[in-house]
Design a protein around this motif. Structure first.
Motif: not given
Length: 338
Positions: A201-203, A224-227, A306-311
């Motif tokens: 809702a914030n965007r 996920c943090d920024n979204l 939610h897949k990302n490359k952090l791990w």
């Protein structure tokens, strides 16, 4: 060195995967056999324990690149009897057969392979083919017996687990392990299967749609943090109890393979339920029909939106460490499969 000296091949699709494998090698050879220098593919040769191994650096991801590389490898290194596909993958949130949670940084070892991108498209979705002739056969008897020994005998399972942890600690302390650090339990988030990675809702966004799962490019490129993905939609996991590094668990089971990256939690859960798979990867199918093959991969995401490359770095380090432990047990019993 004579190319016939090499009996183990290690396939890596990503640079961070081959970096982790090279980090656990006991020696990296400075020169390649003449046949390998003439080959179209890039190799790194070296020693793990007393075994000379060859790393195959794939030109890209997916089973076609893997298949082409495997065929060339077979011609260049004729005595290779076992292929290990080592790196990172998406994981199922749980191992349904063993009734164990799978968390990020765990490692999966294949006991079989299920192709999930070969089948028929219907109006209500895609259905993989289940005909025996359209799927991969079981590992050869010697390899199947070896994997059962590791997975079902407490003595050997504990030994693999202990050696994986010991090698991992040494790798993370080394110069090559500086970029492979553990992200922390607080960065391990399994979201509810129906909770999509989308603009909230914030965007204002005309593309993201909760009803059909559509997501805009901004959402796909944003963490996920920024979204603003909500912490209240994270599933509680009993193995995540603090900020200390969780000891990686080794899981044995069937691995799903396809040319597409799995980023749908609902499709993931459907395949887990239907085929009892524990992970999703893209390269093993290419080598499976050419060599006796084992997948050893670290879980770097939950195969969802939610897949990302952090791990990825840490999970590659876990996989390489486990590979070294498995290889030590394999070479103490045999040098090749004929």
């Amino acid at each position: 060195m004579d190319p016939n000296t090499y009996t183990i091949a290690i396939i890596c699709a990503l640079g961070l995967e081959s970096n982790a494998v090279m980090g656990v090698m006991d020696e990296i050879y400075e020169s390649l056999p003449e046949a390998a220098r003439k080959d179209a593919y890039a190799y790194t040769t070296g020693r793990i324990g007393k075994t000379s191994v060859v790393i195959v650096h794939l030109p890209g991801m997916g089973k076609l690149n893997s298949a082409n590389s495997a065929m060339r490898l077979k011609s260049t290194f004729a005595k290779v009897g076992l292929c290990l596909v080592v790196g990172v993958c998406g994981g199922a949130p749980y191992n349904s057969r063993a009734k164990e949670e799978i968390i990020l940084g765990d490692v999966i070892i294949s006991t079989g392979l299920k192709q999930i991108d070969f089948g028929r498209h219907y109006a209500n979705g895609f259905v993989p083919k289940d005909d025996p002739e359209d799927n991969f056969g079981r590992p050869v008897d010697r390899l199947r017996s070896f994997l059962r020994m590791l997975s079902e005998t407490s003595y050997y399972y504990d030994r693999i687990s202990d050696e994986t942890s010991a090698t991992l600690k040494a790798l993370l302390r080394s110069a090559m392990g500086q970029n492979l650090a553990y992200p922390s339990d607080h960065r391990d988030h399994l979201y509810e299967s129906t909770y999509q990675h989308q603009c909230r809702a914030n965007r204002a966004c005309e593309t993201c749609n909760v009803a059909d799962g559509a997501a805009c490019q901004y959402a796909l490129d944003t963490s996920c943090d920024n979204l603003g993905c909500e912490a209240s939609r994270v599933v509680n996991r009993t193995r995540l109890s603090g900020s200390q590094m969780s000891r990686p668990m080794v899981h044995f089971g069937r691995v799903a393979c396809g040319d597409g990256v799995m980023k749908s939690a609902q499709d993931r859960d459907r395949f887990v339920k239907q085929y009892q798979v524990i992970g999703f990867e893209m390269e093993a199918a290419g080598a499976w029909d050419t060599f006796p093959t084992v997948v050893i991969k670290g879980v770097c995401d939950y195969a969802d939106s939610h897949k990302n490359k952090l791990w990825q770095g840490y999970s590659a380090a876990v996989a390489a460490s486990c590979m070294k432990a498995v290889l030590a047990q394999w070479t103490s019993r045999t040098t090749s499969i004929t």
